[in-house]
Write a protein that holds these residues in place. Structure first.
Motif, PDB file in Angstrom:
ATOM      1  N   VAL A   1      -6.658  11.535 -15.685  1.00 27.50           N
ATOM      2  CA  VAL A   1      -5.210  11.663 -15.948  1.00 27.50           C
ATOM      3  C   VAL A   1      -4.270  11.394 -14.941  1.00 27.50           C
ATOM      4  CG1 VAL A   1      -3.826  13.573 -16.837  1.00 27.50           C
ATOM      5  CG2 VAL A   1      -5.687  13.234 -17.749  1.00 27.50           C
ATOM      6  N   ALA A   2      -4.898  11.653 -13.587  1.00 24.51           N
ATOM      7  CA  ALA A   2      -3.897  11.466 -12.364  1.00 24.51           C
ATOM      8  C   ALA A   2      -3.486   9.998 -12.370  1.00 24.51           C
ATOM      9  CB  ALA A   2      -4.410  12.143 -11.396  1.00 24.51           C
ATOM     10  N   ARG A   3      -4.409   9.227 -12.617  1.00 27.96           N
ATOM     11  CA  ARG A   3      -4.498   7.926 -12.486  1.00 27.96           C
ATOM     12  C   ARG A   3      -3.380   7.184 -13.525  1.00 27.96           C
ATOM     13  NH1 ARG A   3      -9.336   4.808 -13.129  1.00 27.96           N
ATOM     14  NH2 ARG A   3     -10.491   6.728 -12.497  1.00 27.96           N
ATOM     15  N   VAL A   4      -3.686   7.706 -14.557  1.00 31.78           N
ATOM     16  CA  VAL A   4      -2.690   7.336 -15.866  1.00 31.78           C
ATOM     17  C   VAL A   4      -1.132   7.693 -15.274  1.00 31.78           C
ATOM     18  CG1 VAL A   4      -1.879   7.757 -18.039  1.00 31.78           C
ATOM     19  CG2 VAL A   4      -4.344   7.679 -17.785  1.00 31.78           C
ATOM     20  N   GLY A   5      -1.161   8.859 -14.698  1.00 29.26           N
ATOM     21  CA  GLY A   5       0.240   9.181 -14.051  1.00 29.26           C
ATOM     22  C   GLY A   5       0.855   8.457 -13.166  1.00 29.26           C
ATOM     23  N   LEU A   6      -0.360   7.927 -12.393  1.00 23.51           N
ATOM     24  CA  LEU A   6       0.292   7.274 -11.347  1.00 23.51           C
ATOM     25  C   LEU A   6       0.669   5.727 -11.633  1.00 23.51           C
ATOM     26  CD1 LEU A   6      -2.111   8.093  -8.236  1.00 23.51           C
ATOM     27  CD2 LEU A   6      -0.017   8.548  -8.252  1.00 23.51           C
ATOM     28  N   GLY A   7      -0.187   5.278 -12.780  1.00 25.04           N
ATOM     29  CA  GLY A   7       0.082   3.986 -13.485  1.00 25.04           C
ATOM     30  C   GLY A   7       1.514   3.939 -14.197  1.00 25.04           C
ATOM     31  N   THR A   8       1.532   5.213 -14.708  1.00 23.11           N
ATOM     32  CA  THR A   8       3.067   5.227 -15.372  1.00 23.11           C
ATOM     33  C   THR A   8       4.334   5.242 -14.339  1.00 23.11           C
ATOM     34  OG1 THR A   8       2.090   6.914 -16.611  1.00 23.11           O
ATOM     35  CG2 THR A   8       4.493   6.712 -17.064  1.00 23.11           C
ATOM     36  N   MET A   9       4.105   5.968 -13.243  1.00 20.21           N
ATOM     37  CA  MET A   9       5.031   5.922 -11.932  1.00 20.21           C
ATOM     38  C   MET A   9       5.399   4.524 -11.748  1.00 20.21           C
ATOM     39  SD  MET A   9       3.894   8.971  -9.641  1.00 20.21           S
ATOM     40  CE  MET A   9       4.964   8.743  -8.026  1.00 20.21           C
ATOM     41  N   LYS A  10       4.305   3.912 -11.504  1.00 15.19           N
ATOM     42  CA  LYS A  10       4.242   2.306 -11.061  1.00 15.19           C
ATOM     43  C   LYS A  10       5.062   1.567 -12.079  1.00 15.19           C
ATOM     44  CE  LYS A  10       1.310  -1.576  -9.631  1.00 15.19           C
ATOM     45  NZ  LYS A  10       1.950  -1.673  -8.042  1.00 15.19           N
ATOM     46  N   ALA A  11       4.788   1.731 -13.551  1.00 12.23           N
ATOM     47  CA  ALA A  11       5.589   0.917 -14.696  1.00 12.23           C
ATOM     48  C   ALA A  11       6.965   1.544 -14.646  1.00 12.23           C
ATOM     49  CB  ALA A  11       4.832   1.220 -15.866  1.00 12.23           C
ATOM     50  N   CYS A  12       7.402   2.773 -14.119  1.00 13.13           N
ATOM     51  CA  CYS A  12       8.790   3.339 -14.734  1.00 13.13           C
ATOM     52  C   CYS A  12       9.555   3.162 -13.361  1.00 13.13           C
ATOM     53  CB  CYS A  12       8.830   4.472 -14.941  1.00 13.13           C
ATOM     54  SG  CYS A  12       7.907   4.847 -16.505  1.00 13.13           S
ATOM     55  N   ARG A  13       8.890   2.877 -12.125  1.00 15.68           N
ATOM     56  CA  ARG A  13       9.836   2.795 -10.923  1.00 15.68           C
ATOM     57  C   ARG A  13      10.492   1.596 -10.674  1.00 15.68           C
ATOM     58  NH1 ARG A  13       9.670   3.212  -5.176  1.00 15.68           N
ATOM     59  NH2 ARG A  13       9.703   5.282  -4.548  1.00 15.68           N
ATOM     60  N   PRO A  14      12.084   1.916 -10.688  1.00 19.56           N
ATOM     61  CA  PRO A  14      12.570   0.758 -10.709  1.00 19.56           C
ATOM     62  C   PRO A  14      12.360  -0.133  -9.389  1.00 19.56           C
ATOM     63  CG  PRO A  14      13.996   2.410 -10.628  1.00 19.56           C
ATOM     64  CD  PRO A  14      12.842   2.880 -10.537  1.00 19.56           C
ATOM     65  N   ILE A  15      11.991   0.299  -8.293  1.00 20.72           N
ATOM     66  CA  ILE A  15      11.723  -0.397  -6.929  1.00 20.72           C
ATOM     67  C   ILE A  15      10.244  -0.221  -6.715  1.00 20.72           C
ATOM     68  CG2 ILE A  15      11.966  -0.266  -4.563  1.00 20.72           C
ATOM     69  CD1 ILE A  15      15.007   0.526  -4.814  1.00 20.72           C
ATOM     70  N   ASP A  16       9.678  -1.416  -6.524  1.00 17.90           N
ATOM     71  CA  ASP A  16       8.152  -1.509  -6.558  1.00 17.90           C
ATOM     72  C   ASP A  16       7.452  -0.303  -5.645  1.00 17.90           C
ATOM     73  OD1 ASP A  16       5.897  -2.439  -7.348  1.00 17.90           O
ATOM     74  OD2 ASP A  16       5.621  -4.015  -6.215  1.00 17.90           O
ATOM     75  N   TYR A  17       6.681   0.340  -6.181  1.00 18.18           N
ATOM     76  CA  TYR A  17       5.987   1.387  -5.550  1.00 18.18           C
ATOM     77  C   TYR A  17       4.671   0.868  -4.499  1.00 18.18           C
ATOM     78  CZ  TYR A  17       3.803   6.180  -5.479  1.00 18.18           C
ATOM     79  OH  TYR A  17       3.248   7.299  -5.087  1.00 18.18           O
ATOM     80  N   HIS A  18       5.182   1.112  -3.080  1.00 19.39           N
ATOM     81  CA  HIS A  18       4.432   0.453  -2.043  1.00 19.39           C
ATOM     82  C   HIS A  18       3.615   1.685  -1.319  1.00 19.39           C
ATOM     83  CE1 HIS A  18       7.824   1.723   0.671  1.00 19.39           C
ATOM     84  NE2 HIS A  18       8.510   0.932  -0.464  1.00 19.39           N
ATOM     85  N   GLN A  19       3.842   2.895  -1.652  1.00 17.98           N
ATOM     86  CA  GLN A  19       3.119   3.978  -0.869  1.00 17.98           C
ATOM     87  C   GLN A  19       1.740   4.193  -1.131  1.00 17.98           C
ATOM     88  OE1 GLN A  19       5.920   7.157  -1.611  1.00 17.98           O
ATOM     89  NE2 GLN A  19       6.568   7.322   0.526  1.00 17.98           N
ATOM     90  N   SER A  20       0.985   4.495  -0.516  1.00 17.05           N
ATOM     91  CA  SER A  20      -0.257   4.801  -0.623  1.00 17.05           C
ATOM     92  C   SER A  20      -0.598   6.252  -1.469  1.00 17.05           C
ATOM     93  CB  SER A  20      -1.112   4.820   0.748  1.00 17.05           C
ATOM     94  OG  SER A  20      -2.432   5.359   0.493  1.00 17.05           O
ATOM     95  N   ASN A  21      -1.355   6.102  -2.394  1.00 16.67           N
ATOM     96  CA  ASN A  21      -1.835   6.954  -3.229  1.00 16.67           C
ATOM     97  C   ASN A  21      -3.015   8.159  -2.596  1.00 16.67           C
ATOM     98  OD1 ASN A  21       0.246   6.963  -5.164  1.00 16.67           O
ATOM     99  ND2 ASN A  21      -0.887   5.277  -6.038  1.00 16.67           N
ATOM    100  N   GLU A  22      -3.392   7.439  -1.660  1.00 20.91           N
ATOM    101  CA  GLU A  22      -4.543   8.154  -1.216  1.00 20.91           C
ATOM    102  C   GLU A  22      -4.438   9.561  -0.665  1.00 20.91           C
ATOM    103  OE1 GLU A  22      -7.905   6.770   2.412  1.00 20.91           O
ATOM    104  OE2 GLU A  22      -6.320   5.290   1.604  1.00 20.91           O
ATOM    105  N   SER A  23      -3.512   9.889  -0.049  1.00 19.90           N
ATOM    106  CA  SER A  23      -3.418  11.246   0.443  1.00 19.90           C
ATOM    107  C   SER A  23      -3.061  12.086  -0.767  1.00 19.90           C
ATOM    108  CB  SER A  23      -2.471  11.473   1.663  1.00 19.90           C
ATOM    109  OG  SER A  23      -0.901  10.819   1.020  1.00 19.90           O
ATOM    110  N   PHE A  24      -2.288  11.571  -1.705  1.00 22.29           N
ATOM    111  CA  PHE A  24      -1.949  12.374  -2.698  1.00 22.29           C
ATOM    112  C   PHE A  24      -3.042  12.703  -3.662  1.00 22.29           C
ATOM    113  CE2 PHE A  24      -0.900  12.153  -7.458  1.00 22.29           C
ATOM    114  CZ  PHE A  24      -0.170  13.213  -7.691  1.00 22.29           C
ATOM    115  N   LEU A  25      -3.793  11.629  -3.915  1.00 24.75           N
ATOM    116  CA  LEU A  25      -5.059  12.084  -4.761  1.00 24.75           C
ATOM    117  C   LEU A  25      -6.275  12.728  -4.002  1.00 24.75           C
ATOM    118  CD1 LEU A  25      -5.877   8.388  -6.373  1.00 24.75           C
ATOM    119  CD2 LEU A  25      -5.579  10.543  -7.679  1.00 24.75           C
ATOM    120  N   LYS A  26      -6.249  12.555  -2.711  1.00 26.64           N
ATOM    121  CA  LYS A  26      -7.059  13.570  -1.851  1.00 26.64           C
ATOM    122  C   LYS A  26      -6.453  15.176  -1.890  1.00 26.64           C
ATOM    123  CE  LYS A  26      -8.573  13.900   3.001  1.00 26.64           C
ATOM    124  NZ  LYS A  26      -8.503  13.346   4.296  1.00 26.64           N
TER     125      LYS A  26
END
Lengths: 339, 454
Positions: free
Chosen positions: A298-323
């Motif tokens: 579900v978190a990955r679906v959420g991150l995918g949504t963030m990527k799809a909705c964010r008007p400026i491309d998402y370039h931060q690492s999700n590694e620490s967030f998922l950790k």
């Protein structure tokens, strides 16, 4: 043995055939074992997501064809009825026509609204492309672009975001061109990311907890889908986009495409090794681990949504967030189970 | 989740090692080094106009000036501040000696059990003219003479060097000659250098000839570039050539090398201050000459990433900020064009630094904002102007500096564009220590200086 997307295979599959299997539920899971389990379920999930994507595509084509036939039939039938009514009873015929045109008007309005909703979503793609171009070659247009973008957040339902947007607009003119995108990202979009991440944590937790205690695979699937749907809607709203039906379909498509393209290696790089190092998780049962995997999905679906909705491309690492997220879920599960 | 760790208190604080940032404030004469240092100290001590810095660091801090080092002259911040706080403040006079100071910053620790973080900012002020001498260290007398003579013969300099070049032809430079002639050569060469300086040329060597500091009248300075001797030509020990060569070598050894070893060898961060207003005012020759100067200056420093070994024996400069000063002379809507002009000037230097693993930044700023941005209507057109008090006047006036192009590709730029930049008087510094002087983007520059250590 369950085969739903959210379930991890039972321990018999993980171990070798000749191993003696000691079934104690709940039991302590070794870290290596947990990693293997999560890895296999990740693969299953990816295959399932790809399958769902293909199935949805084919279904949409078939539904589209059926809907077209239905529309043609209905129009033909309505025309014939109206023509016969006007000949036999003109007053009722006129009333019928008025009602018919009203209905068509309402449908047309709905379609227009759906179309604009779709266009709004497509606008995000354009914004992402433009922001990338301006980052590479900053020019005077970047300020106009940023003003247009930021002004769409001045009426955001979160008062802090609205205030930030208003302050940022007044600051944009004093920035160098190459600082503009970075500043918008830092001052406006990162706080939005924070809100989106809070939603992700909330729904990932809910999913993990509910699927960890649910006994039936079908219920898991329903829970994952319903939580994902609500979360996607909420994240889209955070980024200032209120998806309607068509928009939601497009958004879901974008999210699933993002997920389907994420290879198992990417996923492993993102969070499996974090889980390996998380001692709390290794202490909980396999049943709990299944919940964690579902939460992460579900978190990955959420991150995918963030990527799809964010008007400026998402370039931060999700590694620490998922950790951090996997730790949070594990902790929540562990506490729930022990209480 | 682990936020509680931040609040854990121990009976003692775990100390953290102090870190030091040695900043090479590099700039030619009158580029604003002293003003930059004064404003930097003023901003950090008052700490009220550093919004960007606070936003980025998210950690409160206090700053204090450390007591002076007994070995070096102290950068006298307080007397400069006093001058800036006068009713009619004036820009500081030209710097005549090397002075140093250390500004200590104490940042609040993020964890209750850790001691506060201490960062020392080591700052140095010196006459900008001396900086150009550092590049002479790589040249012997012959190669330096060759370079200087070829520059002197260039059309843009020939008009100033004529007298000196004629003098060189008058004498036999390799035959025995009376020592009294030396001062004639020195004076004529000095006049040539002063004319260059007066006409806004930047590349003037040796810089000590213009700003001798404590060497005023020292016979060690009695030399100048001389034409190369013909191969196999006998050089008498009592000739002008032999004496000038000896003095040049002694000058390098006793003055320039000492200056380099004592003050310029140990830096890890460099800020290069570029007075672009001067180049806009005086045209392409001034622009190219300034570029040549920076090309030579940057040769004198060592660049690259620092590791354990470099930190033990010497320091490499691993972070360079190119900053165009006097941004307050340009209306804000043109600041991007102003920055682009700086990028145009230093692109090759920046590329060279980039390949030597040095972080580079290009920015513009004003250490003391002495104008306000205004729009003025002139013959039905709205003009972007600045308003400030011009030196020698009492009341503020509005000035239209001209329009900088957004692209400098045009060859005709220097012919087409004429700019007018009067010398503005500084604004009065606030009388309270709690309030710093107005600036443009100083907070960003301070953040750039600190970011690697905080």
């Amino acid at each position: 043995m369950k085969k739903s997307p959210g379930r991890i295979v039972t321990q018999e599959n993980v171990r070798g055939k000749d191993d003696k299997v000691e079934v104690t539920v709940p039991r302590r899971v070794e870290e290596e074992e947990l990693l293997e389990e999560i890895e296999s379920i990740e693969e299953e999930q990816i295959t399932t997501i790809k399958g769902i994507g293909n199935f949805a595509k084919k279904s949409l084509i078939v539904l589209g064809l059926l809907f077209s036939i239905l529309i043609i039939g209905t129009v033909y039938d309505a025309t014939m009825t109206a023509s016969s009514m006007l000949q036999n009873a003109p007053v009722i015929g006129i009333i019928y026509l008025v009602l018919l045109f009203t209905l068509i008007g309402i449908l047309f309005k709905g379609m227009i609204s759906e179309f604009f909703g779709y266009k709004k979503l497509k606008r995000i793609d354009r914004l992402q492309e433009l922001s990338k171009a301006y980052q590479e070659t900053p020019s005077a247009d970047v300020v106009r672009f940023a003003k247009e973008l930021v002004s769409s957040y001045t009426e955001h339902e979160n008062s802090d975001i609205a205030k930030r947007a208003k302050l940022l607009i007044s600051e944009l003119d004093s920035l160098m061109y190459d600082e503009v995108i970075e500043r918008v990202d830092e001052k406006l979009l990162q706080p939005l990311d924070k809100l989106a991440r809070e939603s992700i944590v909330k729904y990932a937790n809910q999913t993990a907890l509910s699927t960890a205690i649910s006994p039936v695979a079908l219920i898991d699937a329903v829970l994952i889908l319903s939580r994902s749907h609500v979360m996607v809607h909420e994240i889209a709203k955070v980024y200032g986009y209120r998806p309607n039906l068509l928009g939601e379909i497009v958004l879901f498509k974008k999210v699933f495409v993002t997920l389907a393209f994420a290879s198992v290696t990417d996923i492993m790089a993102n969070h499996s090794h974090d889980i390996l190092g998380t001692s709390i998780i290794s202490k909980i049962s396999t049943h709990g681990a299944q919940g964690i995997a579902n939460g992460i999905l579900v978190a990955r679906v959420g991150l995918g949504t963030m990527k799809a909705c964010r008007p400026i491309d998402y370039h931060q690492s999700n590694e620490s967030f998922l950790k951090g997220l996997s730790r949070l879920i594990a902790e929540a599960l562990f506490n729930k189970k022990s209480t | 989740m682990f936020h509680f760790i931040k609040d854990i208190e121990l009976p003692f604080k775990i100390p953290l090692p102090d870190s030091t940032i040695s900043v090479a404030v590099t700039g030619l004469s009158r580029s604003g080094k002293t003003v930059f240092l004064t404003s930097l100290i003023n901003q950090l001590l008052a700490n009220d106009k550093l919004n960007y810095l606070h936003e980025k660091l998210q950690r409160p801090f206090v700053a204090r000036l450390l007591p002076p080092d007994a070995h070096y002259a102290r950068f006298d911040y307080f007397s400069k501040l006093r001058d800036f706080r006068k009713q009619s403040p004036e820009w500081p006079k030209a710097t005549k000696q090397v002075s140093k100071t250390t500004l200590q910053l104490e940042f609040k620790s993020e964890y209750a059990f850790l001691a506060n973080q201490i960062v020392n900012l080591e700052l140095i002020d010196y006459p900008g003219e001396w900086l150009l001498d550092l590049s002479m260290l790589d040249m012997d007398f012959n190669s330096w003479s060759k370079q200087s003579l070829s520059l002197a013969k260039e059309s843009k300099r020939a008009v100033f060097s004529q007298e000196w070049l004629t003098l060189l032809e008058k004498y036999d430079l390799y035959a025995p000659i009376d020592e009294e002639v030396d001062i004639v050569f020195f004076d004529t060469y000095c006049e040539y250098l002063k004319s260059l300086h007066y006409h806004h040329f930047s590349f003037v060597q040796p810089g000590r000839f213009l700003e001798p500091g404590d060497m005023d009248g020292d016979p060690l300075l009695y030399f100048c570039p001389l034409p190369l001797k013909v191969p196999h030509q006998e050089v008498d020990e009592k000739s002008l050539y032999a004496r000038f060569k000896r003095r040049y070598e002694r000058y390098l050894k006793e003055v320039v090398k000492r200056l380099y070893v004592e003050h310029f060898k140990y830096f890890d961060t460099q800020i290069v201050l570029v007075d672009l207003i001067k180049t806009l005012q005086y045209g392409k020759d001034s622009f190219e000459d300034m570029h040549l100067s920076f090309k030579h200056i940057l040769k004198s420093f060592t660049y690259g990433q620092n590791n354990f070994l470099t930190k033990l024996f010497s320091l490499n400069i691993d972070h360079v900020i190119f900053a165009a000063t006097k941004a307050d002379y340009i209306p804000p809507p043109q600041h991007n064009s102003y920055k682009k002009l700086l990028e145009e000037m230093i692109w090759d230097l920046k590329n060279r630094l980039d390949v030597s693993h040095t972080d580079t930044e290009v920015t513009i700023f004003s250490a003391v904002k002495c104008t306000e941005y205004v729009q003025a209507e002139y013959k039905g057109n709205i003009l972007e102007c600045v308003r400030g008090v011009v030196e020698g006047e009492e009341k503020p006036s509005t000035h239209y500096p001209g329009v900088l192009p957004s692209d400098y590709a045009s060859e005709d730029f220097w012919q087409e564009h004429r700019f007018d930049f009067p010398n503005f008087r500084p604004i009065q510094f606030p009388s309270s220590d709690k309030e710093a002087v107005k600036h443009i983007r100083m907070d960003r520059i301070i953040y750039s200086l600190l970011k690697a250590r905080v």
